[in-house]
Write a protein that holds these residues in place. Structure first.
Motif, mmCIF file in Angstrom:
data_model
loop_
_atom_site.group_PDB
_atom_site.id
_atom_site.type_symbol
_atom_site.label_atom_id
_atom_site.label_comp_id
_atom_site.label_asym_id
_atom_site.label_seq_id
_atom_site.Cartn_x
_atom_site.Cartn_y
_atom_site.Cartn_z
ATOM 1 N N UNK A 1 0.833 -1.209 0.000
ATOM 2 C CA UNK A 1 0.000 0.000 0.000
ATOM 3 C C UNK A 1 0.868 1.260 0.000
ATOM 4 N N UNK A 2 1.965 1.224 0.765
ATOM 5 C CA UNK A 2 2.888 2.368 0.808
ATOM 6 C C UNK A 2 3.497 2.627 -0.568
ATOM 7 N N UNK A 3 3.801 1.556 -1.295
ATOM 8 C CA UNK A 3 4.336 1.711 -2.647
ATOM 9 C C UNK A 3 3.308 2.388 -3.550
ATOM 10 N N UNK B 1 11.822 -3.909 5.293
ATOM 11 C CA UNK B 1 11.901 -3.246 3.989
ATOM 12 C C UNK B 1 13.302 -3.351 3.402
ATOM 13 N N UNK B 2 14.299 -3.277 4.242
ATOM 14 C CA UNK B 2 15.681 -3.182 3.763
ATOM 15 C C UNK B 2 16.391 -4.521 3.590
ATOM 16 N N UNK C 1 6.387 2.034 6.302
ATOM 17 C CA UNK C 1 5.897 3.037 5.348
ATOM 18 C C UNK C 1 6.964 4.102 5.105
ATOM 19 N N UNK C 2 7.619 4.548 6.171
ATOM 20 C CA UNK C 2 8.663 5.569 6.039
ATOM 21 C C UNK C 2 9.787 5.089 5.125
ATOM 22 N N UNK C 3 10.227 3.851 5.319
ATOM 23 C CA UNK C 3 11.331 3.314 4.510
ATOM 24 C C UNK C 3 10.937 3.189 3.040
#
Length: 335
Positions: A106-108, A333-334, A133-135
Motif C-alpha cells: 500500500x505504501x508503494x 523493507x531493507x 511506510x517511512x522506509x
C-alpha cells in the motif's frame, strides 16, 4: 475539495471508519479500496445523503495494481486499517509478517499515486508498520515525515474512559485529556496520568494505579476475550482513527489542534530533535503534536520533562521494547 482514501475499507475497522468519514462535511470524495467485498460497502454508503461522493475500487486479480492506483490518485488523506485482526492468544508481533507485507504494498501505491497525502497508519503492529511506510517512501524519494502518522488515539480514548469509570458519580470520559506517549502495544504504551488526571489519579491506591495502567496497555486483549475469538477492537479503533483524521481536517481549515501520534522524530519537524534526546535517541515515538494543514507542525517534547518518577520507569521499559519494534519494521523493507 477533500479526497480521503481508506485502504481496507471492507474490514472490521474499515467499514465503521468509512461511515464516520462519509459523514464529515469537509470530505467531498470518499474513496474505498479493498481486496474483497468493497463494492457492497461502497454501494451501501453511497445511499447516505451526506456531501461526500463515494467510489469503491476492487482489484480484478492479485496482480492488478490499477484499482489501488485509481483509488489513491488525488488523495489528500489516506487511512490504512488494512490487515488481519488479532485472534485469541495472538500478540501484535504475531500479526507482523502478514500485515507488514500488506502495508508495504500500500505504501508503494501511495508513493506512486498520492505522494503528498497525509498518511494515517492503523494496521498493527503500528510500532513497526509506521517505519515500514517511512522506509518505502524514502526509497521512492517522496518521504515527508510531517505527513506520516501512527494512530495511537485509541490509547488516549481508553485512558480517559477507564479513569472516568473509577469515578462514575463525579466524572465522565470527556472530562479528561490524558496524553499517552511511547508506542502502541503493551508496555510501550505509557499513559501520563500524573499530568492529565493528577488529582483523580493520586487518590487511587498503588494497586489501583497499577491495574488502571495495565488496562490501558492491554485494553485490546479485553475486547478480544469479550468477543470470544470473533473479532478484536474494531468499533473503538474506527472511532479513534476517525478522531485523528477529523483533527487533521480541522487543522487544515485553520483550527489549532493537538493530538498524540506515533511519528518519526526527524529533525525537519520542530521539536523533534529535542524529543529524540529525551527518548534515548529512538527514531520513532508517540508524542503530543500540534497539527497544521501540512501535517505535524511541532512536537510537544516538553511533556516528558514533567512526568513522575513512576512514569519515568514505565518510559524506560517502553524505550527498550520500541527499539526492537522499530528495527523490525526497518529491516523488513531493507532486507
Amino acid at each position: 475539495m477533500v479526497k480521503v482514501t481508506i485502504c481496507g475499507a471492507a474490514g472490521g475497522i474499515g467499514q465503521p471508519l468509512s461511515l464516520l468519514v462519509k459523514l464529515n462535511p469537509q470530505v467531498t470524495e470518499l474513496s474505498l479500496f479493498d481486496v474483497v467485498n468493497v463494492p457492497g460497502v461502497g454501494a451501501d454508503l453511497s445511499h447516505i445523503n451526506s456531501g461526500a461522493v463515494t467510489k469503491s475500487f476492487l482489484p480484478s486479480s492479485r496482480e492488478d495494481k490499477t484499482a489501488l492506483a485509481d483509488s489513491l490518485k488525488g488523495s489528500d488523506m489516506v487511512i490504512i486499517p488494512a490487515g488481519v485482526p488479532r485472534k485469541p492468544g495472538m500478540t501484535r508481533d504475531d500479526l507482523f509478517n502478514i500485515n507488514a507485507g500488506i502495508v508495504q504494498s500500500l505504501a508503494e501505491g501511495i508513493a506512486e499515486n498520492a505522494p503528498k497525502a497525509l498518511i494515517l497508519i492503523i494496521s498493527n503492529p503500528v510500532n513497526s508498520t509506521v517505519p515500514i511506510v517511512a522506509e518505502v517512501l524514502k526509497k521512492k524519494g517522496v518521504y515527508d515525515p510531517a505527513r506520516l502518522f501512527g494512530v495511537t488515539t485509541l490509547d488516549i480514548v481508553r485512558a480517559n474512559t477507564f479513569i472516568s469509570q473509577l469515578y462514575p458519580e463525579e466524572t465522565k470520559p470527556t472530562d479528561f485529556e490524558v496524553r499517552v506517549v511511547g508506542g502502541h502495544s503493551g508496555e510501550t504504551i505509557v499513559p501520563l496520568y500524573s499530568l492529565g488526571a493528577k488529582s483523580h489519579f493520586e487518590k487511587l491506591s498503588d494497586e489501583q494505579k497499577k491495574t488502571l495502567i495495565n488496562r490501558v496497555q492491554f485494553g485490546g486483549d479485553e475486547v478480544v476475550q469479550a468477543k470470544n475469538g470473533a473479532g478484536s477492537a474494531t468499533l473503538s479503533m474506527a472511532y479513534a482513527g476517525y478522531r485523528l483524521a477529523e483533527s487533521l481536517l480541522k487543522a487544515s481549515a485553520g483550527t489549532p489542534v493537538t493530538e498524540c501520534t506515533f511519528l518519526n522524530l526527524d529533525p525537519s519537524i520542530k521539536g523533534a530533535a529535542e524529543a529524540k534526546k529525551l527518548v534515548g535517541g529512538l527514531e520513532y515515538f508517540s508524542f503530543p503534536v500540534k497539527l497544521s494543514k501540512d501535517g505535524i507542525a511541532e512536537v510537544e517534547y516538553q511533556i516528558l520533562e514533567q512526568v513522575s518518577d513512576a512514569e519515568k520507569q514505565l518510559l524506560a521499559v517502553a524505550e527498550e521494547q520500541l527499539a526492537k519494534n522499530i528495527e523490525k519494521g526497518v529491516s523488513f523493507v531493507n532486507k
